[in-house]
Design a protein around this motif. Structure first.
Motif, PDB file in Angstrom:
ATOM      1  N   ALA A  49       0.844  -1.203   0.000  1.00 43.52           N
ATOM      2  CA  ALA A  49       0.000   0.000   0.000  1.00 43.52           C
ATOM      3  C   ALA A  49       0.877   1.249   0.000  1.00 43.52           C
ATOM      4  O   ALA A  49       1.937   1.280   0.620  1.00 43.52           O
ATOM      5  CB  ALA A  49      -0.908  -0.009   1.221  1.00 43.52           C
TER       6      ALA A  49
ATOM      7  N   GLN B 296      -5.771   4.208   3.268  1.00 44.69           N
ATOM      8  CA  GLN B 296      -6.425   2.990   2.782  1.00 44.69           C
ATOM      9  C   GLN B 296      -7.182   2.283   3.901  1.00 44.69           C
ATOM     10  O   GLN B 296      -8.252   1.728   3.673  1.00 44.69           O
ATOM     11  CB  GLN B 296      -5.398   2.054   2.151  1.00 44.69           C
TER      12      GLN B 296
ATOM     13  N   GLY C 208      -6.556  -4.707  -0.698  1.00 46.72           N
ATOM     14  CA  GLY C 208      -6.358  -3.626   0.256  1.00 46.72           C
ATOM     15  C   GLY C 208      -6.123  -4.129   1.674  1.00 46.72           C
ATOM     16  O   GLY C 208      -5.297  -3.590   2.410  1.00 46.72           O
TER      17      GLY C 208
ATOM     18  N   THR D  51      -2.692  -3.493   4.156  1.00 45.34           N
ATOM     19  CA  THR D  51      -2.817  -2.578   5.288  1.00 45.34           C
ATOM     20  C   THR D  51      -2.926  -3.293   6.630  1.00 45.34           C
ATOM     21  O   THR D  51      -3.025  -2.634   7.663  1.00 45.34           O
ATOM     22  CB  THR D  51      -4.054  -1.671   5.111  1.00 45.34           C
TER      23      THR D  51
END
Length: 401
Positions: free
Chosen positions: A180, A186, A272, A276
């Motif tokens: 990321a 995010q 994602g 993260t």
């Protein structure tokens, strides 16, 4: 090359194997080869029969109708055709092409071990044992295999013996998994989308409800860690809805509201989450390869996994390890305590220590380049097509029967 790629029927509802088959087909087509995918079609399976009979209707399509269709199609194939099986569990069809150039991809032998009574946590009924024996007798006639890990190669040798050629080609990681750029932003966006506060970070697990994924062990290790820390982190369990036993285990945890089961997660959300998460938990009891380990590392996420093959084969020096789980019993107190200590260690990493772990993971995952894997597979396919034809004895080693 002219490649015929045997595949699982789409009516079985599998997701991972069709993706793998398509990856092979697209990769070989991009390299200039002609690729045809052969798979059973839903004839009997499409009939309006009670749900309990669907499996048996599917068996008719796969093992009665499809072989006859294959024999007719083979008569029209060019002499330089290579027959490829995308999965060794398509073994019942191997005898159809055993005397012709062929390659069999082998992912894991877990179902075979279970059928032979080697996995107490996953007992197999009579019909399942007979089915796996049917598969085993088929792929035992193969002469050339590709295994996705050294562990899978080792297991495969126990079933086919030393005579066939078995080469290891690691799975290639999809290039969409990348670190990321702005973790804080995010996390905020993902939190809004999922309705979960992810601002402090979170723990992530990806897996289905099968014994070796050890989802119960994930809950146990997180619960033990959570009881020893004043402030925990959310745990996101990505996969199918939990069975009743897993749902009940969650309710008995110290902080059940922090545990979230997420089903039907879209690809962009999963990417994602990998990029993260504070840490990725993957304490599997067994695997064929362990795709999620490599996907998490490619996403810049520290990985906590099992110190046993093939998990430590994929994680190398870059992962953090928990002791191997016991395939004969659920996670016990000693294992849970040891695993909780590893979570505490990873969560407490300083920014510099964390970046070092991320960099080591990114370096490790370069071993699993998708294009390099396809190049190696193409070379093995060419070797198989050029090899002299010969029929192996059908009998498997005594230890596998």
């Amino acid at each position: 090359m002219n490649i015929v790629l045997f595949a699982h029927p789409t009516f079985l509802g599998s997701a991972s194997m069709p993706r793998y088959t398509q990856w092979l087909a697209d990769g070989m087509a991009a390299r200039g080869h002609t690729v045809r995918i052969w798979a059973p079609q839903p004839g009997f399976h499409a009939l309006p029969v009670p749900e309990r009979l669907k499996k048996w209707m599917g068996y008719l399509d796969q093992f009665a109708v499809f072989p006859r269709w294959v024999r007719r199609q083979m008569a029209a194939q060019p002499a330089d055709t290579l027959y490829v099986f995308s999965d060794h569990s398509l073994g019942p069809w191997v005898p159809l092409v055993a005397s012709r150039p062929h390659v069999i991809h082998c992912h894991d032998l877990l179902a075979q071990h279970s059928a032979l009574g080697r996995v107490p946590l996953n007992p197999t009924g009579l019909s399942g044992r007979l089915y796996q024996r049917y598969i085993r007798r088929g792929f035992a006639q193969g002469r050339r295999f590709i295994a996705i890990s050294k562990k899978t190669e080792q297991d495969l040798r126990g079933f086919v013996g030393p005579a066939p050629t078995v080469e290891v080609v690691y799975n290639g990681v999809n290039p969409q998994f990348v670190p990321a750029h702005d973790i804080t932003a995010q996390r905020a966006a993902l939190g809004r989308r999922l309705g979960i506060d992810l601002s402090r970070g979170f723990l992530l697990h990806v897996g289905v409800n099968v014994w070796y994924k050890n989802r119960a062990g994930v809950l146990a290790m997180v619960d033990r860690w959570r009881r020893s820390t004043p402030e925990g982190l959310p745990l996101l369990m990505v996969g199918p809805p939990p069975p009743d036993a897993l749902a009940s285990q969650r309710l008995a945890m110290h902080a059940p509201s922090e545990v979230h089961f997420l089903s039907k997660v879209e690809d962009d959300v999963l990417i994602g989450l990998y990029g993260t998460a504070t840490a990725f938990l993957f304490p599997s009891i067994a695997e064929g390869f362990g795709w999620p380990i490599a996907e998490a590392m490619a996403s810049g996420c520290p990985v906590i996994t099992t110190d046993a093959a093939p998990m430590n084969e994929v994680g190398g020096q870059a992962a953090f390890y928990v002791p191997p789980g016991d395939a004969s019993a659920p996670a016990d107190a000693a294992w849970t305590a040891a695993a909780a200590e590893v979570i505490a260690k990873v969560v407490a990493l300083s920014p510099l220590e964390r970046q070092l772990a991320v960099d080591q993971g990114l370096s490790q995952v370069r071993r699993f380049d998708s294009e390099s894997a396809l190049d190696r597979i193409e070379a093995i396919y060419r070797q198989a097509l050029a090899a002299p034809a010969a029929v192996r004895p059908a009998a498997a080693p005594q230890s596998a029967t």
